[in-house]
Enzyme design. Structure first.
Site, PDB file in Angstrom:
ATOM      1  N   GLN A 166     -11.594  -4.629  -5.557  1.00  0.00           N
ATOM      2  CA  GLN A 166     -10.584  -3.585  -5.443  1.00  0.00           C
ATOM      3  C   GLN A 166     -11.080  -2.357  -6.217  1.00  0.00           C
ATOM      4  OE1 GLN A 166     -10.076  -6.669  -6.532  1.00  0.00           O
ATOM      5  NE2 GLN A 166      -8.438  -7.641  -5.377  1.00  0.00           N
ATOM      6  N   ASP A 168      -5.539  -2.739   2.601  1.00  0.00           N
ATOM      7  CA  ASP A 168      -4.418  -2.356   1.726  1.00  0.00           C
ATOM      8  C   ASP A 168      -4.663  -0.996   1.081  1.00  0.00           C
ATOM      9  OD1 ASP A 168      -3.581  -4.914   2.352  1.00  0.00           O
ATOM     10  OD2 ASP A 168      -4.225  -5.783   0.456  1.00  0.00           O
ATOM     11  N   TRP A 200       3.159  -7.743   0.913  1.00  0.00           N
ATOM     12  CA  TRP A 200       2.793  -8.126  -0.454  1.00  0.00           C
ATOM     13  C   TRP A 200       4.027  -8.623  -1.201  1.00  0.00           C
ATOM     14  CZ3 TRP A 200       0.722  -4.257  -4.699  1.00  0.00           C
ATOM     15  CH2 TRP A 200       0.218  -4.990  -5.775  1.00  0.00           C
ATOM     16  N   ARG A 246       0.828  -5.433   5.364  1.00  0.00           N
ATOM     17  CA  ARG A 246       0.950  -6.826   4.939  1.00  0.00           C
ATOM     18  C   ARG A 246       2.093  -6.909   3.935  1.00  0.00           C
ATOM     19  NH1 ARG A 246      -3.859  -9.843   2.805  1.00  0.00           N
ATOM     20  NH2 ARG A 246      -4.238  -8.123   1.349  1.00  0.00           N
ATOM     21  N   THR A 256      -7.477  -4.456 -10.929  1.00  0.00           N
ATOM     22  CA  THR A 256      -7.144  -3.389  -9.981  1.00  0.00           C
ATOM     23  C   THR A 256      -6.507  -2.203 -10.690  1.00  0.00           C
ATOM     24  OG1 THR A 256      -6.790  -5.063  -8.262  1.00  0.00           O
ATOM     25  CG2 THR A 256      -5.883  -2.871  -7.861  1.00  0.00           C
ATOM     26  N   GLN A 276     -11.396  -0.730  -0.512  1.00  0.00           N
ATOM     27  CA  GLN A 276     -10.312  -1.681  -0.738  1.00  0.00           C
ATOM     28  C   GLN A 276      -9.369  -1.163  -1.812  1.00  0.00           C
ATOM     29  OE1 GLN A 276     -11.636  -5.719  -1.219  1.00  0.00           O
ATOM     30  NE2 GLN A 276      -9.692  -6.442  -2.017  1.00  0.00           N
ATOM     31  N   ASP A 277      -8.068  -1.029  -1.469  1.00  0.00           N
ATOM     32  CA  ASP A 277      -7.039  -0.578  -2.418  1.00  0.00           C
ATOM     33  C   ASP A 277      -7.281   0.858  -2.885  1.00  0.00           C
ATOM     34  OD1 ASP A 277      -6.325  -3.195  -2.079  1.00  0.00           O
ATOM     35  OD2 ASP A 277      -6.232  -3.704  -4.187  1.00  0.00           O
TER      36      ASP A 277
END
Length: 359
Positions: free
Chosen positions: A178, A222, A280, A278, A143, A200-201
């Site tokens: 990601q 996220d 994390w 969320r 990521t 994503q991300d």
């Protein structure tokens, strides 16, 4: 004498360059060094300096134009590479209209850089890396390494630019997919009128104090994540998932860390069913104030990352939000409808020490 900050980042850059292990170890080197420095430099507040001293008056203006001979450089990275290894004055890099297909990285020692576009719809920086793509050493980028643009220096400013990761939308939480549009790991950074486009991300709000004003952020899962101390003012957050997604994943892991995300006067729209956040980190901290929430927000609002213990330590709250997704009645019991007094520390520039370094 080289200032303490630049001695640190030179050592940090060397440590990162010498790391040939996988992405998790690569990120550990950066994060550990940065957090140790924060601990050494901190006063009784969360300020990493006795007082952050920005430099806003430019000493140099250079131009980038995708059309050869129309600017000083044809790529953004070449413009950055042209600067001294240790940059101590404000440099404005004006980027003419165009789609700049390149990965860009600003090293820790090149502080005080401004990237200014000709409008977010006109100046676009894009790439398409994902976490599972192999790097030059044959190992996955992870990521951390998937970012289209990575900023590691202090006092960075971006205006009127789109940062995009073109990787296609995958099923929610697909492994290795990601795809970061921008990673900001430097302290005291400001983004004005920018767009962050991904799935994503999308936006890795990694470390440091950051200010996002009138920005557009698009993603699925996220799509604002990391352990920054950041204020989002007047931003539009847009979900593009057709299943379950999450807007934030904040990674505060200790009650001693003064990090968190605060969204003020924002709006949340899009598709699918969206958690506001969320957990994390075990002490994850996110608040929304004066924010419009469309019906895509799940009634529960927040997710504990599958760890019930985090329900006792996270700080997730709302204050005077509106719209069909803002109804607090169905929220998880461990989130908060904040009082004016509880919301006060999160809803001004003082949350990020912004009165010190934004003017």
């Amino acid at each position: 004498m080289i200032p303490t900050l630049f001695l640190l980042v030179l050592l940090l850059q060397s440590a990162i360059s010498s790391s040939t292990r996988n992405e998790s170890n690569h990120m550990m080197v950066l994060e550990k060094s940065y957090l140790n420095w924060m601990k050494q430099m901190s006063s009784m507040t969360h300020s990493q300096f006795n007082k952050a001293k920005n430099k806003l008056k430019p000493c140099l203006i250079i131009t980038v134009n995708i059309k050869a001979k129309k600017g000083d450089f044809v790529t953004i990275q070449k413009a950055i590479d042209s600067l001294p290894l240790i940059n101590l004055c404000r440099v404005v890099i004006f980027i003419h209209p165009g789609k700049y297909r390149e990965k860009v990285e600003i090293p820790p020692t090149k502080a005080y850089i401004t990237l200014e576009g000709a409008g977010a719809d006109n100046t676009i920086i894009e790439w398409d890396d994902t976490a599972d793509r192999k790097s030059t050493n044959g190992k996955p980028l992870g990521t951390f390494g998937s970012a289209t643009i990575a900023i590691n220096s202090a006092y960075f400013i971006a205006k009127n630019i789109t940062f995009k990761n073109k990787a296609p939308l995958q099923p929610s939480r697909a492994q290795g997919k990601q795809a970061v549009a921008l990673r900001i790991s430097g302290d005291t950074a400001a983004f004005i009128g920018c767009k962050f486009i991904g799935t994503q991300d999308t936006l890795y709000d990694h470390l440091g104090r950051h200010y996002f004003k009138n920005c557009y952020i698009e993603g699925s899962v996220d799509f604002v994540f990391g352990n920054g101390l950041s204020l989002y003012s007047g931003c539009h957050l847009h979900a593009i998932t057709n299943s379950y997604g999450a807007l934030t994943a904040q990674k505060r892991d200790s009650m001693l860390e003064e990090t968190g995300f605060s969204f003020i006067n924002c709006k949340v729209t899009g598709s699918g069913a969206l958690y506001l956040g969320r957990a994390w980190g075990s002490f994850s901290r996110v608040i929304f104030a004066y924010t419009y929430m469309d019906k895509i927000i799940t009634s529960r609002g927040w997710y504990d990352w599958g760890d019930k213990n985090r329900e006792m330590t996270v700080f997730f709250g709302q204050y005077k939000c509106s719209g069909p997704g803002a109804n607090f009645g169905g929220r998880v019991k461990w989130s908060r409808e904040l009082t004016q007094q509880e919301a006060k520390p999160f809803i001004s520039l003082s949350f990020i020490d912004g009165y010190e370094w934004l003017s």
